[in-house]
Scaffold this motif. Structure first.
Motif, PDB file in Angstrom:
ATOM      1  N   ASP A 360      14.732 -54.384  72.703  1.00 32.10           N
ATOM      2  CA  ASP A 360      15.819 -54.278  73.657  1.00 32.10           C
ATOM      3  C   ASP A 360      16.968 -53.651  72.866  1.00 32.10           C
ATOM      4  OD1 ASP A 360      18.145 -54.791  75.054  1.00 32.10           O
ATOM      5  OD2 ASP A 360      17.751 -56.921  75.384  1.00 32.10           O
ATOM      6  N   PRO A 361      17.483 -52.510  73.321  1.00 29.65           N
ATOM      7  CA  PRO A 361      18.523 -51.830  72.518  1.00 29.65           C
ATOM      8  C   PRO A 361      19.709 -52.743  72.209  1.00 29.65           C
ATOM      9  CG  PRO A 361      17.892 -50.494  74.412  1.00 29.65           C
ATOM     10  CD  PRO A 361      17.185 -51.798  74.565  1.00 29.65           C
ATOM     11  N   THR A 362      19.971 -53.737  73.091  1.00 26.54           N
ATOM     12  CA  THR A 362      21.139 -54.577  72.829  1.00 26.54           C
ATOM     13  C   THR A 362      20.911 -55.564  71.691  1.00 26.54           C
ATOM     14  OG1 THR A 362      20.504 -56.210  74.464  1.00 26.54           O
ATOM     15  CG2 THR A 362      21.955 -54.440  75.230  1.00 26.54           C
ATOM     16  N   ASN A 363      19.646 -55.823  71.346  1.00 26.46           N
ATOM     17  CA  ASN A 363      19.450 -56.708  70.189  1.00 26.46           C
ATOM     18  C   ASN A 363      18.837 -55.962  69.006  1.00 26.46           C
ATOM     19  OD1 ASN A 363      16.753 -56.619  70.821  1.00 26.46           O
ATOM     20  ND2 ASN A 363      16.753 -58.585  71.884  1.00 26.46           N
ATOM     21  N   GLN A 364      18.989 -54.635  69.020  1.00 24.70           N
ATOM     22  CA  GLN A 364      18.438 -53.802  67.958  1.00 24.70           C
ATOM     23  C   GLN A 364      18.887 -54.268  66.566  1.00 24.70           C
ATOM     24  OE1 GLN A 364      20.309 -50.037  67.516  1.00 24.70           O
ATOM     25  NE2 GLN A 364      19.529 -50.074  65.429  1.00 24.70           N
ATOM     26  N   MET A 365      20.179 -54.572  66.431  1.00 28.45           N
ATOM     27  CA  MET A 365      20.682 -54.936  65.112  1.00 28.45           C
ATOM     28  C   MET A 365      20.001 -56.191  64.578  1.00 28.45           C
ATOM     29  SD  MET A 365      22.515 -52.618  64.309  1.00 28.45           S
ATOM     30  CE  MET A 365      22.570 -53.349  62.689  1.00 28.45           C
ATOM     31  N   TYR A 366      19.713 -57.124  65.483  1.00 29.21           N
ATOM     32  CA  TYR A 366      19.106 -58.382  65.045  1.00 29.21           C
ATOM     33  C   TYR A 366      17.641 -58.172  64.684  1.00 29.21           C
ATOM     34  CZ  TYR A 366      23.324 -59.556  67.521  1.00 29.21           C
ATOM     35  OH  TYR A 366      24.613 -59.568  67.944  1.00 29.21           O
ATOM     36  N   LEU A 367      16.955 -57.307  65.468  1.00 32.65           N
ATOM     37  CA  LEU A 367      15.546 -57.044  65.153  1.00 32.65           C
ATOM     38  C   LEU A 367      15.438 -56.315  63.812  1.00 32.65           C
ATOM     39  CD1 LEU A 367      14.241 -56.001  68.669  1.00 32.65           C
ATOM     40  CD2 LEU A 367      13.682 -58.055  67.409  1.00 32.65           C
ATOM     41  N   SER A 368      16.353 -55.395  63.588  1.00 32.54           N
ATOM     42  CA  SER A 368      16.355 -54.640  62.341  1.00 32.54           C
ATOM     43  C   SER A 368      16.642 -55.586  61.169  1.00 32.54           C
ATOM     44  CB  SER A 368      17.423 -53.557  62.445  1.00 32.54           C
ATOM     45  OG  SER A 368      17.512 -52.839  61.269  1.00 32.54           O
ATOM     46  N   VAL A 491       6.887 -54.353  67.622  1.00 33.61           N
ATOM     47  CA  VAL A 491       7.778 -54.695  68.743  1.00 33.61           C
ATOM     48  C   VAL A 491       6.995 -54.367  70.017  1.00 33.61           C
ATOM     49  CG1 VAL A 491      10.029 -54.363  67.639  1.00 33.61           C
ATOM     50  CG2 VAL A 491       8.871 -52.389  68.624  1.00 33.61           C
ATOM     51  N   SER A 492       7.411 -54.948  71.128  1.00 33.84           N
ATOM     52  CA  SER A 492       6.736 -54.560  72.370  1.00 33.84           C
ATOM     53  C   SER A 492       7.720 -53.812  73.262  1.00 33.84           C
ATOM     54  CB  SER A 492       6.140 -55.779  73.068  1.00 33.84           C
ATOM     55  OG  SER A 492       7.152 -56.692  73.376  1.00 33.84           O
ATOM     56  N   LEU A 493       7.189 -52.784  73.918  1.00 33.00           N
ATOM     57  CA  LEU A 493       8.020 -51.926  74.767  1.00 33.00           C
ATOM     58  C   LEU A 493       7.388 -51.850  76.145  1.00 33.00           C
ATOM     59  CD1 LEU A 493       8.533 -48.780  72.506  1.00 33.00           C
ATOM     60  CD2 LEU A 493      10.219 -50.489  73.078  1.00 33.00           C
ATOM     61  N   PRO A 494       8.168 -52.102  77.195  1.00 34.26           N
ATOM     62  CA  PRO A 494       7.583 -52.046  78.546  1.00 34.26           C
ATOM     63  C   PRO A 494       6.938 -50.685  78.831  1.00 34.26           C
ATOM     64  CG  PRO A 494       9.892 -52.732  78.616  1.00 34.26           C
ATOM     65  CD  PRO A 494       9.588 -52.432  77.192  1.00 34.26           C
ATOM     66  N   ALA A 495       7.513 -49.594  78.285  1.00 28.95           N
ATOM     67  CA  ALA A 495       6.968 -48.256  78.572  1.00 28.95           C
ATOM     68  C   ALA A 495       5.682 -47.980  77.787  1.00 28.95           C
ATOM     69  CB  ALA A 495       8.009 -47.205  78.252  1.00 28.95           C
ATOM     70  N   TYR A 496       5.336 -48.822  76.849  1.00 27.94           N
ATOM     71  CA  TYR A 496       4.115 -48.637  76.040  1.00 27.94           C
ATOM     72  C   TYR A 496       3.278 -49.908  76.058  1.00 27.94           C
ATOM     73  CZ  TYR A 496       6.054 -44.248  74.395  1.00 27.94           C
ATOM     74  OH  TYR A 496       6.552 -42.974  74.346  1.00 27.94           O
ATOM     75  N   PRO A 497       2.779 -50.294  77.243  1.00 27.68           N
ATOM     76  CA  PRO A 497       1.973 -51.517  77.288  1.00 27.68           C
ATOM     77  C   PRO A 497       0.614 -51.282  76.635  1.00 27.68           C
ATOM     78  CG  PRO A 497       1.952 -50.414  79.417  1.00 27.68           C
ATOM     79  CD  PRO A 497       2.835 -49.592  78.529  1.00 27.68           C
ATOM     80  N   PRO A 498      -0.096 -52.335  76.261  1.00 21.74           N
ATOM     81  CA  PRO A 498      -1.446 -52.138  75.730  1.00 21.74           C
ATOM     82  C   PRO A 498      -2.323 -51.471  76.796  1.00 21.74           C
ATOM     83  CG  PRO A 498      -0.717 -54.416  75.487  1.00 21.74           C
ATOM     84  CD  PRO A 498       0.300 -53.729  76.327  1.00 21.74           C
TER      85      PRO A 498
END
Ligand code: COA
Ligand code: ADP
Length: 586
Positions: A360-368, A491-498
């Protein structure tokens, strides 16, 4: 009380015996023990958090001053979460030590424990990180902290990550507040019911006297925090007509100093009441005589009201004032999201982190932050066991907490910066690692973070090929002697589901550290093995295959053959090398 942004260890480790037989003690460590008396408590007989903050700040300040050899001031305090209260008669012990010194600032780690004298029971209360700035007559860098134990090594390494986050904190908050959605709140804003926010407004003045200041007559940060907590508690009580319990304080920064003789104006109001918690904002301003007000600090505190079973009660709604009130009401919602992201992404223990965290771009800093911190913590373990060595490539393993991790170490005759740039671009990895069949850039998030989709062969014969969605986070050294880091996690991305054609693989924690040494560059690759990669590595560890050795021998050749392709322009630039962005929405 417990939890803190980026918190890692509790400093409990076996004593380190020095050469002379002496037990090592961190020279910056300062301890304070206090018995909680009625004068430290609120009317419910619980230690006031304001008092605890004062004790924590003074202990931490003494530790910083011991290291710096001069007077220091509190610059900032990271998020603190409080999960328990402390009663009158119990003993609070506070230990503080300098984790790392930068140029003029130091990160001080604070551990608080509590003890019941009647039962001898002891428990951990909370940990916190404060930054202190040395007030030195002459400019110049502070002396470095030399970590000795594994815990010190981990905190030293993570302090650089936490500092990075602290310094961009104001910017992150500003961005989030600018983009915070207004829809969900509108419904509440229309609501004519609810307690008028005005009823919760508090304004109070304090005169800064000698006991509130250090020998340089600067007001103690802990004293200001205690005054702020006091007005926030009054404001929270006015919403619920009950005794509120402070749950957390968001990270904040002391924007400017205050001195003896200042009058401090403290203003608080409930910005928003959620179902079970409320956010109270407090602002501290100082002035002397006819001078204009100076903004010293703003803090946001979360309170709950607990019932007899210590369960949070449902709170009345708030009706915000127009203009600033409505803005703060909306902003409190955005801050609530940030708080949750920070608490659950950053401070959860590594073993509790879900494999693929939703991007989620809004929590990018925390994931990084989490990505790099997890790798630094894995690298700092002192229980790596050398399993085998071939062709100047060493393979180490680490079995801990039901997890198998491996480390591959080799040396290359290429400068560390060039190695870092060449390995940073995962699209080049197929040139030395046959495991990386395909790699596309999904998004260049910023100069430090890129998201890739990587396709690898099946680990089992005749099985499906695997794909991974990986966040690569890079860090250049924070100081001379620091390694470069390239951290990888799923990470998981809605636009790239399995998809049906691929087995979606997951990487919990992997990556490189690149360290400049006297004649060569030490390259280490780490991987915390998930079930998907276990069969691949266990054959190498057992000596049944040499794939890892040949991959890292090829890696050395790749780096040596391509070092000239890294121009000085590329090496100074963000650590990504070209690559197309698919443009597919995330
Ligand atoms: N969190 C942590 N450290 C911070 C920070 C923040 N939000 N903002 C700045 N710093 C650090 C910088 O990283 C720098 O450290 P370094 O030298 O190790 O790189 C140091 O503070 C000074 O940086 P500078 O750019 O000169 O900052 P500044 O002009 O913003 O001043 C303070 C920072 C903290 C010195 C200044 O805001 C201040 O005096 N605040 C009041 C401190 C005080 O009196 N506290 C007691 C209670 S009032
Ligand atoms: P902002 O007003 O943008 O929220 P400030 O730093 O000025 O930011 O204030 C921080 C918090 O302090 C506010 O969110 C609010 O809760 C509280 N506050 C600020 N000004 C007042 C005031 N005049 N009266 C009561 N509370 C205030």
């Amino acid at each position: 009380m417990s939890g803190e942004v980026g918190a890692t260890v509790e400093w409990e480790e076996p004593p380190l015996i020095l050469d002379g037989g002496e037990v090592y003690r961190n020279p910056t460590e300062v301890k304070m023990s206090q018995i909680v008396l009625p004068c430290h408590a609120n009317h419910c007989g619980e230690l006031s958090i304001g008092q605890l903050l004062k004790w924590m700040d003074s202990t931490a300040c003494l530790s910083a001053e011991r290291h710096a050899g001069c007077s220091c001031v509190t610059a900032s305090v990271d998020d603190i979460h409080f999960e328990q209260t402390i009663g009158v008669g119990q003993v609070v012990s506070i230990r503080a030590r300098v984790n790392r010194a930068f140029t003029s600032s130091m990160e001080v780690g604070i551990v608080v424990t509590c003890e019941d004298l009647y039962s001898s029971r002891q428990w951990s209360v909370c940990h916190a990180f404060s930054t202190f700035v040395a007030r030195r007559p002459e400019a110049g860098k502070l002396k470095q902290v030399i970590p000795h134990t594994q815990a010190e090594q981990i905190e030293y390494s993570l302090a650089a990550e936490r500092r990075r986050m602290r310094l961009i904190h104001a910017e992150i908050i500003k961005d989030l507040l600018t983009n915070c959605p207004s829809q969900p709140a509108d419904e509440h804003l229309q609501c004519s019911e609810g307690v008028p926010a005005e009823r919760t407004r508090v304004e109070s003045v304090e005169l800064v006297l000698p006991p509130h200041t250090n020998h340089q007559v600067s007001t103690f940060g802990g004293q200001i925090m205690a005054w702020m907590e006091n007005v926030a508690t009054i404001s929270a009580s006015r919403l619920c007509n009950a005794h509120p319990t402070l749950r957390s304080i968001d990270m904040f920064h002391f924007r400017g100093p205050s001195h003896m003789g200042d009058q401090l104006v403290l203003k608080a109001i409930v910005n928003n009441a959620f179902r079970k918690s409320m956010e109270v904002g407090v602002c501290a301003e100082a002035y002397q005589g006819g001078e204009p007000l100076r903004h010293i600090n703003s803090a946001f505190m979360t309170f709950e009201v607990l019932d007899h079973n210590k369960e949070p009660c449902t709170l009345p709604r708030i009706r915000p004032e127009p203009m600033d009130g409505r803005r703060r009401f909306q902003e409190a919602i955005a801050r609530k999201k940030i708080r949750l992201d920070r608490k659950y992404i950053i401070s959860c223990k590594q073993s509790e982190v879900p494999l693929s965290v939703p991007w989620d771009p809004t929590n990018q800093m925390y994931l990084s932050f989490n990505n790099v911190s997890a790798l630094k913590m894995l690298a700092a373990r002192n229980t790596w066991v050398l399993t085998s060595e071939k062709k100047k490539v060493s393979l180490y393993t680490l079995e801990e907490n039901h997890m198998l991790s491996f480390k591959v170490e080799t040396h290359v005759a290429v400068g560390a910066e060039k190695v870092f740039v060449l390995l940073s671009d995962l699209k080049c990895r197929h040139k030395w690692d046959p495991h990386y069949k395909e790699c596309e850039v999904i998004s260049h998030v910023d100069g430090d973070d890129t998201i890739y989709r990587v396709v690898t062969p099946s680990v089992s014969k005749g099985g499906k090929v695997q794909d991974f969605i990986l966040l690569a986070s890079r860090r250049r050294p924070c100081d001379s002697g620091d390694p470069y880091w390239i951290a990888l996690c799923s990470v998981s991305l809605p636009a790239y589901p399995p998809t049906a054609d691929y087995n979606r693989g997951e990487v919990l924690c992997a990556g490189f550290s690149v360290e400049e040494e006297a004649t060569h560059t030490k390259l280490s690759y780490y991987n915390q093995a998930t079930p998907g990669v276990l069969p691949y590595i266990s054959t190498d560890i057992a000596g049944l295959s040499s794939r890892i050795y040949s991959a890292f021998t090829s890696c050395r050749t790749f780096l040596e053959e391509n070092e000239d392709s890294v121009t000085s322009a590329t090496s100074g630039a963000p650590a990504t090398l070209g690559g197309h962005v698919t443009g597919k929405p995330l």
